[in-house]
Each structure stands twice: as structure tokens, then as C-alpha cells.
Design a protein around this motif. Structure first.
Motif, mmCIF file in Angstrom:
data_model
loop_
_atom_site.group_PDB
_atom_site.id
_atom_site.type_symbol
_atom_site.label_atom_id
_atom_site.label_comp_id
_atom_site.label_asym_id
_atom_site.label_seq_id
_atom_site.Cartn_x
_atom_site.Cartn_y
_atom_site.Cartn_z
ATOM 1 N N ASN A 1 0.818 -1.227 0.000
ATOM 2 C CA ASN A 1 0.000 0.000 0.000
ATOM 3 C C ASN A 1 0.849 1.273 0.000
ATOM 4 O O ASN A 1 0.310 2.372 -0.032
ATOM 5 C CB ASN A 1 -0.904 0.018 1.247
ATOM 6 N N VAL A 2 2.163 1.078 0.071
ATOM 7 C CA VAL A 2 3.039 2.250 0.201
ATOM 8 C C VAL A 2 3.735 2.558 -1.131
ATOM 9 O O VAL A 2 4.229 1.662 -1.806
ATOM 10 C CB VAL A 2 4.110 1.998 1.297
ATOM 11 N N GLU A 3 3.752 3.851 -1.486
ATOM 12 C CA GLU A 3 4.481 4.289 -2.692
ATOM 13 C C GLU A 3 5.317 5.525 -2.348
ATOM 14 O O GLU A 3 5.038 6.207 -1.347
ATOM 15 C CB GLU A 3 3.484 4.678 -3.780
ATOM 16 N N LEU A 4 6.302 5.823 -3.163
ATOM 17 C CA LEU A 4 7.131 7.008 -2.922
ATOM 18 C C LEU A 4 6.576 8.201 -3.705
ATOM 19 O O LEU A 4 6.162 8.045 -4.863
ATOM 20 C CB LEU A 4 8.578 6.742 -3.349
ATOM 21 N N ALA A 5 6.591 9.376 -3.054
ATOM 22 C CA ALA A 5 5.978 10.567 -3.674
ATOM 23 C C ALA A 5 6.581 10.878 -5.038
ATOM 24 O O ALA A 5 5.853 11.202 -5.981
ATOM 25 C CB ALA A 5 6.141 11.768 -2.744
ATOM 26 N N VAL B 1 -6.199 8.924 0.726
ATOM 27 C CA VAL B 1 -4.734 8.876 0.592
ATOM 28 C C VAL B 1 -4.090 9.554 1.807
ATOM 29 O O VAL B 1 -4.527 10.621 2.251
ATOM 30 C CB VAL B 1 -4.277 9.578 -0.709
ATOM 31 N N LEU B 2 -3.073 8.889 2.331
ATOM 32 C CA LEU B 2 -2.307 9.456 3.437
ATOM 33 C C LEU B 2 -0.902 9.774 2.935
ATOM 34 O O LEU B 2 -0.247 8.906 2.345
ATOM 35 C CB LEU B 2 -2.236 8.430 4.584
ATOM 36 N N ILE B 3 -0.466 11.015 3.156
ATOM 37 C CA ILE B 3 0.884 11.403 2.731
ATOM 38 C C ILE B 3 1.721 11.650 3.982
ATOM 39 O O ILE B 3 1.274 12.346 4.904
ATOM 40 C CB ILE B 3 0.823 12.658 1.847
ATOM 41 N N PRO C 1 5.539 8.707 12.144
ATOM 42 C CA PRO C 1 5.001 7.337 12.067
ATOM 43 C C PRO C 1 5.827 6.350 12.898
ATOM 44 O O PRO C 1 7.053 6.414 12.886
ATOM 45 C CB PRO C 1 5.118 7.000 10.579
ATOM 46 N N VAL C 2 5.147 5.459 13.630
ATOM 47 C CA VAL C 2 5.886 4.469 14.440
ATOM 48 C C VAL C 2 5.515 3.032 14.078
ATOM 49 O O VAL C 2 6.247 2.093 14.384
ATOM 50 C CB VAL C 2 5.668 4.690 15.966
ATOM 51 N N LYS C 3 4.351 2.838 13.421
ATOM 52 C CA LYS C 3 3.920 1.468 13.127
ATOM 53 C C LYS C 3 2.997 1.483 11.902
ATOM 54 O O LYS C 3 2.251 2.437 11.691
ATOM 55 C CB LYS C 3 3.134 0.955 14.343
ATOM 56 N N ILE C 4 3.048 0.422 11.116
ATOM 57 C CA ILE C 4 2.061 0.266 10.039
ATOM 58 C C ILE C 4 1.558 -1.170 10.059
ATOM 59 O O ILE C 4 2.336 -2.115 10.205
ATOM 60 C CB ILE C 4 2.652 0.640 8.645
ATOM 61 N N LYS C 5 0.216 -1.293 9.999
ATOM 62 C CA LYS C 5 -0.366 -2.629 9.923
ATOM 63 C C LYS C 5 -1.379 -2.585 8.776
ATOM 64 O O LYS C 5 -2.368 -1.841 8.856
ATOM 65 C CB LYS C 5 -1.060 -2.963 11.256
ATOM 66 N N GLY C 6 -1.089 -3.301 7.701
ATOM 67 C CA GLY C 6 -1.975 -3.251 6.524
ATOM 68 C C GLY C 6 -2.077 -1.839 6.009
ATOM 69 O O GLY C 6 -1.085 -1.271 5.552
ATOM 70 N N LYS C 7 -3.310 -1.261 6.145
ATOM 71 C CA LYS C 7 -3.500 0.097 5.616
ATOM 72 C C LYS C 7 -3.548 1.148 6.724
ATOM 73 O O LYS C 7 -3.919 2.302 6.470
ATOM 74 C CB LYS C 7 -4.815 0.137 4.835
ATOM 75 N N THR C 8 -3.232 0.738 7.952
ATOM 76 C CA THR C 8 -3.339 1.693 9.066
ATOM 77 C C THR C 8 -1.960 2.067 9.607
ATOM 78 O O THR C 8 -1.161 1.198 9.952
ATOM 79 C CB THR C 8 -4.209 1.096 10.193
ATOM 80 N N VAL C 9 -1.740 3.380 9.677
ATOM 81 C CA VAL C 9 -0.457 3.861 10.203
ATOM 82 C C VAL C 9 -0.697 4.483 11.582
ATOM 83 O O VAL C 9 -1.647 5.248 11.775
ATOM 84 C CB VAL C 9 0.174 4.924 9.269
ATOM 85 N N ILE D 1 1.603 7.415 0.936
ATOM 86 C CA ILE D 1 2.668 7.961 0.076
ATOM 87 C C ILE D 1 3.745 8.592 0.948
ATOM 88 O O ILE D 1 3.451 9.454 1.787
ATOM 89 C CB ILE D 1 2.081 8.992 -0.913
ATOM 90 N N LEU D 2 4.983 8.156 0.738
ATOM 91 C CA LEU D 2 6.096 8.702 1.530
ATOM 92 C C LEU D 2 6.760 9.851 0.806
ATOM 93 O O LEU D 2 7.223 9.690 -0.326
ATOM 94 C CB LEU D 2 7.151 7.621 1.777
ATOM 95 N N ALA D 3 6.792 11.006 1.477
ATOM 96 C CA ALA D 3 7.464 12.192 0.913
ATOM 97 C C ALA D 3 8.457 12.670 1.965
ATOM 98 O O ALA D 3 8.306 13.738 2.557
ATOM 99 C CB ALA D 3 6.441 13.269 0.585
#
Ligand SMILES: Cc1cc2nc3c(=O)[nH]c(=O)nc-3n(C[C@H](O)[C@H](O)[C@H](O)COP(=O)(O)OP(=O)(O)OC[C@H]3O[C@@H](n4cnc5c(N)ncnc54)[C@H](O)[C@@H]3O)c2cc1C
Ligand code: SF4
Length: 407
Positions: free
Chosen positions: A229-233, A253-255, A311-319, A338-340
Motif C-alpha cells: 500500500n506504500v508508494e514514494l511521492a 490517501v495518506l501522505i 510514524p511508528v507502526k504500520i499494519k496493513g492500511k493503518t499507520v 505515500i512517503l514524501a
């Protein structure tokens, strides 16, 4: 009214309003605006020409100092540079230098002015690796000095982040195409779709090589590795630009990030019709990293901005995020994350060049190998187009000085 991704966001000045704006200029002696432009574009001089209705003279001043004048007019964070120290601020507000520069360079294009003439190409061959703003400016300066310049570019089209990063609504592709055409008209050759991984061949064929490969990869964090679920900006922005906005959108979408790249991807997605976009920044609001202009555009496009969380944790689609100073946590669920959080280079792949954490060590733009010079984002973390232009110009003169001393 909702703005389109494919239309330029900021309104252009007209001949009347540009003269009115230039008339506000105090014609300062030793002008702070000109001192503050890293590329030496000399706003005080071109504004004076505009004030006296000499648009051609103004275009000459810009073009002679900055081969990417119409790009800088659009993408420079002027409030942090030329407009920051503008003397007019003491009376009411700074002169709108970026918008005046845009008018003048649009005028130059509209009447097909040809300001720069190619040199005689009698000083030998130079190779440039990378066609971002730094490589482009260096190519123009070297060509004007009389070198036969070839640019090698790994992507299909030249431009670096000007083409594959900065969104269309801030920098239309046709503006970039025209700037590149002007550089081609100086006799510069472009070889695209050609990734250079070893400099030996170029070193043998050319008198000098200029490395201008930029920080063309997005950074990630171990926390997000292997999550589909993660992509780079920077990858998302490149896709949007290549497909002219025709991409599949996710609803939520979460950035992660609060810099200009985060604002660019957030605003682009909202303009393209994404229902809900939230950007979470590590920095608190008082130290928010994005430029004021980009931050405001993001707010105008209804992006939710949350500051002070990391951010400290990601589980599936929840950060899960933790606040940087308070004892507070926050959970956000999204269809796409999306990681920016910054960009990096892969300069370590060239084993004869000394670098530290992606930054090439240079002495007057010369690397540990005397025939190889470096410029742009790979020599400095400043990461601005206008800084890349300044470095490109200076690197070109450094190469010229080195080669002249060898004759
Ligand atoms: C999304 C985004 C928005 C931005 N917005 C702004 C803004 O509004 N204003 C501003 O001033 N700055 C902005 N910046 C920063 C600015 O774009 C960069 O500082 C600038 O582009 C750096 O120029 P460069 O020439 O060093 O590198 P780049 O622009 O990164 O160009 C490097 C080029 O080298 C090519 N390359 C890399 N490796 C190789 C290889 N091995 N062989 C051949 N070619 C190679 C790459 O494909 C690329 O075309 C933004 C950056 C991003 C990512
Ligand atoms: S600092 Fe401002 S007022 Fe002074 S010359 Fe520059 S634009 Fe004009």
C-alpha cells in the motif's frame, strides 16, 4: 472555482499590470533583490527595463544570466530569496519579482526572441551525465564558451525533476520544452534513455565529464518496506506527469511528509479528484518546511494537514503516529500511503568518486578524479532549481578554467 491539474495555477500579469507592478520598484542602489538571487538573474536590472517599457531589454538580462529564466520565474520560492529583502516591503509589500520575470520570459517566447548565439565549438568535447536544471545550465554555459557538449540522460525525456517531479499546474511541460529547445539550438546534443553506470568510457572520449545526476530516488523507512500500500511521492508525481494526470485514483490517501514534495503530491491528487487527502508532517506548524505558496495551494485544495506527528507502526492500511513532544498517538487508515520524506542519489555506484551519504565531495566542483566534475543536488543538500542553475554555471566555468590551464 476548482482549478485543473493541467492549467497553470498562478495568474499571469498583463502588459498593463506588469508595468504597474514594476513602477512600484524603488530602483534601489546595490539592490537587495539582485544580491539575493543565487543564479545572478539580476531582478533590479530587468525590473528597471520593464518599468521603462523595454521588455526586450528585460528578456536579454534574464536570459544572459539564467538559461532557465522562465522556469525559475515559476518555481523559485521568491519569498525566501529575491523578495525576502525587497526594500519595498518597508512601505507595503515586496515587488512580485517572480511574476514580472514570468511575464518577460513569456513575452520573449511569444515574439520568438533568440538571445543566445551558439559558440564556435572549437574547445573540444564535454560530457554531462544528467539533464536536470544543473546539467542543462552547465550545458548552455559550456556551449556558449565554445565546447561541443553531449548530455546523457537515463529517462526518456530530458529535464530531471523539472519534467518528472514539479507538477504541471506549477510548471507546464511546454515551458520546459521551449527552454530545452533553446539549449539544443546552442548545439548541445541530448542522448536520452541512456543510463551511465561507469564513467571510464566517457573519460576516454571527452576532455571532461560533469556529473549532474541529482537526487533522483525517493527515500523510504525500514518500517514501510515491503508494504504494497506504500508508494514514494517522487514515483507518484512522475507517473502523474507522464500520464498527464490520467492515473487511477484511490479514495483515501495518506501522505507522510510536510515539505514541498508532500504538498505537490497532495495538491495534485486533490486536483485530479481524489476524495480525501491527509498529509502528516513530523515538524510542528511553527517550523513547517513547505514554502508558503505551496502550503497555501494545498490548503486551497482542501487537503487536511496534521503537524507534529511521526510514524511508528504500520499494519496493513493503518499507520500509527506518535506526537513529537506530547504524549499523544494517532491512527490513520488509508487506501494508499505515500512517503514524501526526502530524496537521495545513488552516486556510490561510481567507484572512482569520493562521496559521503550521497553527497559528492568536491573542490571547486572537481571531484576526487580530476577529469570528473559534479554539480546540482549531488554536491549540496539545498535542493532548489535556482541553486542547481548557479552550480551548473559555476561548474561550467570551473571546467573551462581547468581545461584552459592544461593547454
Ligand atoms: C516533486 C519536486 C518538486 C520540487 N519543486 C521545486 C520547486 O518548486 N522549486 C525549486 O526550486 N525546487 C524544487 N524541487 C527541487 C529541484 O527540482 C531540484 O533541486 C533540482 O531539480 C536539482 O537539479 P539537478 O540537476 O541537480 O538534478 P535532477 O533534477 O534530479 O536531475 C538529475 C537528472 O539526472 C538523471 N540521471 C540520474 N542518474 C543518471 C545516470 N546514471 N545516467 C544518466 N542520467 C542519470 C536523472 O534521470 C535526472 O534527469 C523539487 C523537487 C521535487 C522532487
Ligand atoms: S529590492 Fe525591491 S524595490 Fe529594490 S530594486 Fe529590488 S525589486 Fe526594486
Amino acid at each position: 472555482m476548482k482549478k485543473s491539474y493541467l492549467e497553470e495555477y498562478e495568474r499571469a500579469l498583463t502588459p498593463l499590470t506588469v508595468i504597474h507592478e514594476a513602477a512600484r520598484c524603488l530602483l534601489c542602489y546595490d539592490a537587495p533583490c539582485s544580491k539575493a538571487c543565487p543564479a545572478g538573474t539580476d531582478p533590479a536590472k530587468f525590473i528597471r527595463s520593464v518599468r521603462f517599457r523595454n521588455f526586450k531589454g528585460a528578456a536579454e538580462t534574464i536570459r544572459e544570466n539564467n538559461a532557465l529564466g522562465s522556469i525559475c520565474a515559476r518555481v523559485c520560492p521568491t519569498e525566501k530569496l529575491c523578495q525576502l529583502g525587497c526594500s519595498r516591503s518597508g512601505i507595503d509589500r515586496p515587488i512580485e519579482i517572480g511574476r514580472i520575470q514570468r511575464f518577460v520570459t513569456d513575452f520573449e517566447s511569444s515574439i520568438g526572441m533568440k538571445i543566445l548565439d551558439p559558440g564556435a565549438k572549437n574547445l573540444g568535447k564535454i560530457a554531462i551525465v544528467g539533464s536536470g536544471p544543473s546539467g542543462l545550465q552547465a550545458a548552455a554555459t559550456l556551449a556558449l564558451l565554445g565546447y561541443d557538449v553531449t548530455i546523457y540522460e537515463k529517462r526518456k525525456k530530458p529535464g530531471g525533476y523539472l519534467r518528472y517531479g514539479i507538477p504541471e499546474y506549477r510548471l507546464p511541460s511546454n515551458v520546459l520544452d521551449l527552454e530545452i529547445k533553446r539549449i539544443k539550438d546552442l548545439g548541445v546534443t541530448f542522448i536520452t534513455d541512456c543510463e551511465i553506470s561507469d564513467l571510464t568510457l566517457l573519460k576516454n572520449e571527452y576532455r571532461a565529464v560533469l556529473l549532474a545526476i541529482g537526487a533522483s530516488y525517493g527515500k523510504s523507512l525500514p518500517l514501510f518496506a515491503n508494504n504494497k500500500n506504500v508508494e514514494l511521492a517522487v514515483d507518484v508525481l512522475a507517473k502523474i506527469k507522464e500520464k498527464k494526470g490520467k492515473i487511477k485514483l484511490k479514495d483515501h490517501v495518506l501522505i507522510i511528509g510536510g515539505g514541498d514534495v508532500a504538498m505537490d503530491v497532495a495538491t495534485s491528487l486533490k486536483m485530479l479528484g481524489c476524495k480525501d487527502v491527509t498529509a502528516v508532517a513530523r515538524e510542528e506548524m511553527k517550523e513547517f518546511p513547505a514554502s508558503k505558496k505551496e502550503f497555501n495551494e494545498t490548503i486551497e485544495n482542501d487537503v487536511s494537514i496534521i503537524s507534529g506527528y511521526t510514524p511508528v507502526k504500520i499494519k496493513g492500511k493503518t499507520v500509527t503516529f506518535k506526537h513529537v513532544s506530547l504524549n499523544a498517538t494517532l491512527k490513520i487508515k488509508a487506501d494508499k500511503i505515500i512517503l514524501a520524506i526526502g530524496q537521495m542519489s545513488k552516486v556510490e555506484m561510481f567507484d572512482n568518486i569520493t562521496s559521503k551519504r550521497g553527497i559528492v565531495e568536491v573542490n571547486k566542483y572537481q571531484t576526487s578524479d580530476e577529469k570528473i566534475f559534479a554539480t546540482g543536488d549531488i554536491i549540496d543538500g539545498e535542493k532548489l532549481v535556482v541553486a542547481a542553475v548557479k552550480y551548473g554555471k559555476e561548474a561550467a566555468y570551473a571546467i573551462h578554467e581547468y581545461l584552459e590551464a592544461k593547454r
